[in-house]
Design a protein around this motif. Structure first.
Motif, short mmCIF file in Angstrom:
data_model
loop_
_atom_site.label_atom_id
_atom_site.label_comp_id
_atom_site.label_asym_id
_atom_site.label_seq_id
_atom_site.Cartn_x
_atom_site.Cartn_y
_atom_site.Cartn_z
N THR A 1 10.16 -8.41 -9.72
CA THR A 1 9.22 -9.23 -10.48
C THR A 1 7.95 -9.40 -9.65
O THR A 1 7.98 -9.22 -8.42
CB THR A 1 9.81 -10.62 -10.78
N PRO A 2 6.83 -9.76 -10.28
CA PRO A 2 5.60 -9.95 -9.50
C PRO A 2 5.76 -10.99 -8.38
O PRO A 2 5.25 -10.79 -7.27
CB PRO A 2 4.59 -10.41 -10.55
N ALA A 3 6.50 -12.08 -8.65
CA ALA A 3 6.68 -13.11 -7.62
C ALA A 3 7.49 -12.57 -6.46
O ALA A 3 7.18 -12.82 -5.28
CB ALA A 3 7.35 -14.33 -8.23
N ARG A 4 8.56 -11.82 -6.75
CA ARG A 4 9.39 -11.27 -5.68
C ARG A 4 8.64 -10.20 -4.89
O ARG A 4 8.81 -10.08 -3.67
CB ARG A 4 10.68 -10.70 -6.26
N LEU A 5 7.84 -9.41 -5.58
CA LEU A 5 7.03 -8.41 -4.89
C LEU A 5 6.05 -9.08 -3.94
O LEU A 5 5.90 -8.66 -2.78
CB LEU A 5 6.28 -7.55 -5.91
N ALA A 6 5.39 -10.13 -4.39
CA ALA A 6 4.44 -10.84 -3.54
C ALA A 6 5.14 -11.45 -2.32
O ALA A 6 4.61 -11.42 -1.21
CB ALA A 6 3.73 -11.94 -4.34
N LYS A 7 6.35 -11.98 -2.55
CA LYS A 7 7.10 -12.56 -1.44
C LYS A 7 7.49 -11.47 -0.44
O LYS A 7 7.41 -11.67 0.79
CB LYS A 7 8.36 -13.24 -1.97
N GLY A 8 7.92 -10.31 -0.94
CA GLY A 8 8.28 -9.23 -0.04
C GLY A 8 7.11 -8.76 0.79
O GLY A 8 7.24 -8.51 2.00
N GLU A 9 5.95 -8.64 0.17
CA GLU A 9 4.76 -8.22 0.92
C GLU A 9 4.37 -9.26 1.96
O GLU A 9 3.97 -8.92 3.08
CB GLU A 9 3.61 -7.96 -0.05
N ALA A 10 4.51 -10.53 1.61
CA ALA A 10 4.23 -11.59 2.57
C ALA A 10 5.20 -11.55 3.75
O ALA A 10 4.81 -11.75 4.91
CB ALA A 10 4.27 -12.95 1.89
N LEU B 1 6.74 -8.90 4.87
CA LEU B 1 6.36 -7.76 5.69
C LEU B 1 5.20 -8.12 6.61
O LEU B 1 5.22 -7.84 7.81
CB LEU B 1 5.96 -6.58 4.81
N ALA B 2 4.19 -8.76 6.03
CA ALA B 2 2.99 -9.08 6.80
C ALA B 2 3.28 -10.08 7.92
O ALA B 2 2.70 -10.00 9.01
CB ALA B 2 1.92 -9.64 5.86
N SER B 3 4.19 -11.01 7.67
CA SER B 3 4.51 -12.03 8.68
C SER B 3 5.45 -11.53 9.76
O SER B 3 5.64 -12.20 10.78
CB SER B 3 5.14 -13.25 8.00
N GLY B 4 6.04 -10.37 9.54
CA GLY B 4 7.01 -9.83 10.49
C GLY B 4 8.44 -10.27 10.24
O GLY B 4 9.35 -9.89 10.97
N ARG B 5 8.66 -11.06 9.19
CA ARG B 5 10.00 -11.58 8.92
C ARG B 5 10.99 -10.46 8.63
O ARG B 5 12.15 -10.52 9.07
CB ARG B 5 9.96 -12.55 7.76
N GLY C 1 0.77 -1.24 0.00
CA GLY C 1 0.00 0.00 0.00
C GLY C 1 0.80 1.28 0.00
O GLY C 1 0.20 2.37 -0.03
N ARG C 2 2.15 1.20 0.03
CA ARG C 2 2.97 2.41 0.04
C ARG C 2 4.07 2.30 -0.99
O ARG C 2 4.61 1.21 -1.22
CB ARG C 2 3.59 2.62 1.43
N PRO C 3 4.44 3.41 -1.64
CA PRO C 3 5.53 3.35 -2.61
C PRO C 3 6.82 2.84 -1.96
O PRO C 3 7.18 3.25 -0.86
CB PRO C 3 5.69 4.81 -3.07
N LEU C 4 7.49 1.95 -2.65
CA LEU C 4 8.73 1.39 -2.12
C LEU C 4 9.74 2.47 -1.81
O LEU C 4 10.41 2.43 -0.76
CB LEU C 4 9.31 0.38 -3.11
N LEU C 5 9.88 3.45 -2.68
CA LEU C 5 10.87 4.50 -2.46
C LEU C 5 10.56 5.31 -1.21
O LEU C 5 11.47 5.75 -0.51
CB LEU C 5 10.94 5.43 -3.68
N GLU C 6 9.29 5.47 -0.89
CA GLU C 6 8.93 6.15 0.35
C GLU C 6 9.43 5.37 1.56
O GLU C 6 9.93 5.94 2.54
CB GLU C 6 7.42 6.34 0.41
N ARG C 7 9.30 4.05 1.49
CA ARG C 7 9.82 3.21 2.57
C ARG C 7 11.34 3.37 2.70
O ARG C 7 11.88 3.46 3.81
CB ARG C 7 9.48 1.74 2.30
#
Length: 433
Positions: free
Chosen positions: A219-228, A230-234, A28-34
């Motif tokens: 890539t879409p797969a890497r983006l999905a993994k990164g979001e997951a 983040l959500a898991s706290g890893r 939900g937030r731009p990566l560069l902002e993070r």
């Protein structure tokens, strides 16, 4: 110290058409902002954004940076210059050591600690390095025990090569003098072109090894993994800000077959379940750290360089199962004299030879580990004693020496397991409780 962020990517593989890659939404937030906030929270408030494709999107979002509590300068390239060429064109803004971040990476790293490491070790630059689960198709590097990078090993790699699993994570601290190695015109890349040339010229580059989270999301797969993650706290859990448990593994008799000393890479043979067992811990996000006594170095039976080749064989064997060691700590000492060719300087009663806890304490210091929640898996009572002396718990394996060193027995292990797979499963269950 300024922070430079490379933001020129298009994001074609992510399907982006209205924004550059660095502005892709991540949870939900731009990566560069993070990234800007990561840099600010580490104490670096002067930021240079190197832009290109759709630069106006970034310029409009961040402006001068005041809304984010930082000072931002924008440098827009007229044509693609590569990662090094883009920094070269911003040299007039870089008068002291500076951080370099890539705008397509999700990270949680103690950047101030990395900058301090660079100041301590000197040289033209420091690269954040770690292993990955696909070293066979990655650009690799070799570093010595003084953290100095000795060689770069670009892909593709020869079939059957035994290679160390250590890659650059595209996060650097650089001295302005490093820009002198960048050609004056045209495009060039730090990893492909400039860093190998710096090392070949005899200049120093450092390897900063950490278990902290740095992943590209291109890539879409890497983006999905990164979001997951983040959500898991890893992502946050692996940060140096937080003390974390680790899984320590002895080497001989645990990861590889015990043969009373592995002196050549070709003599190292993995235990049948080593790759799968280590991958279980990798998948759980628990740092896996090898702690091994190698007294044959002191005895003169092998050199530290040869040990590096043996460890590369171990890395290669684990990588075949998609597994990796996050770090390795070695005791090269031996207290007794009497071997022809022994290394006198290493013939000492040290603090790191198990059953003493020095290797575990050094790992805890480097990676901010919570030893009270950590476990060691070994095949000797010396391993168990080292774990307990460090405040960790331990599993005795019925492989390798299977606890035949009764003289090192200080206390019973916390668990006994028939195989490494059984031991890792037990530890992961204990950590989850």
């Amino acid at each position: 110290m300024k922070a430079v962020v490379l933001c020129g990517g298009k994001g074609t593989r992510l399907g982006l058409t209205d924004r550059p890659k660095a502005m892709v939404p991540v949870a939900g937030r731009p990566l560069l902002e993070r990234l800007v906030e990561d840099v600010r929270d580490a104490g670096f408030t002067d930021i240079v954004l190197l832009t290109g494709h759709l630069a106006e999107v970034i310029e409009a979002h961040f402006g001068d940076g005041s809304a984010f509590g930082v000072r931002i300068e924008h440098v827009r390239e007229a044509e693609p210059l590569g990662t090094a060429g883009a920094v070269r064109d911003a040299r007039h803004l870089l008068t002291g050591p500076f951080l370099v971040l890539y705008g397509d990476t999700l990270l949680d790293v103690d950047l101030a600690r990395m900058a301090a490491f660079h100041a301590e070790h000197g040289g033209l630059g420091t690269l954040f390095v770690h292993p990955n689960d696909h070293p066979h198709d990655s650009d690799l590097l070799v570093a010595d025990t003084d953290h100095r990078i000795r060689r770069f090993l670009p892909k593709p790699h020869p079939d059957g090569a035994m290679l160390p699993n250590l890659v650059s994570a595209a996060l650097y601290v650089l001295d302005p003098a490093a820009i002198d190695a960048v050609p004056a015109d045209g495009a060039s890349d730090w990893g492909r072109d400039i860093f190998p040339a710096i090392v070949a010229a005899g200049e120093r580059l450092n390897a900063y090894r950490s278990v902290e989270y740095v992943k590209d999301i291109g890539t879409p797969a890497r983006l999905a993994k990164g979001e997951a993650d983040l959500a898991s706290g890893r992502v946050a859990r692996l940060s140096h800000r937080h003390a974390k448990p680790a899984l320590f593994l002895d080497r001989d008799g645990v990861l590889n077959v015990e043969i009373n000393g592995v002196h050549r890479a070709q003599d190292l043979h993995l235990m049948p379940d080593a790759g799968d067992a280590v991958r279980m811990a990798n998948a759980a996000g628990v740092p896996v750290i090898c702690v091994t006594n190698q007294p044959d170095i002191a005895k003169g039976f092998l050199t530290e360089e040869t040990l590096g080749e043996v460890m590369a064989a171990l890395d290669t064997g684990l990588a075949a199962s998609g597994a990796y060691l996050d770090d390795t700590f070695v005791c090269p000492h031996h207290p007794e004299r009497g071997w022809p060719g022994e290394v006198a300087a290493l013939k000492i009663d040290c603090d790191c030879r198990k059953p003493k806890p020095g290797l575990l304490l050094a790992a805890a210091d480097r990676h901010h580990l919570d030893l009270s929640r950590s476990w060691l898996i070994g095949d000797r009572h010396a391993d168990i004693a080292a774990a307990h002396a460090a405040g960790a718990r331990a599993v005795l394996l019925e492989t390798g020496h299977a606890g035949n060193d009764a003289g090192n027995r200080r206390a019973d292990p916390d668990h006994v397991a028939a195989t490494l797979t059984d031991a890792v499963a037990f530890v992961l269950k204990a950590l989850a409780e």
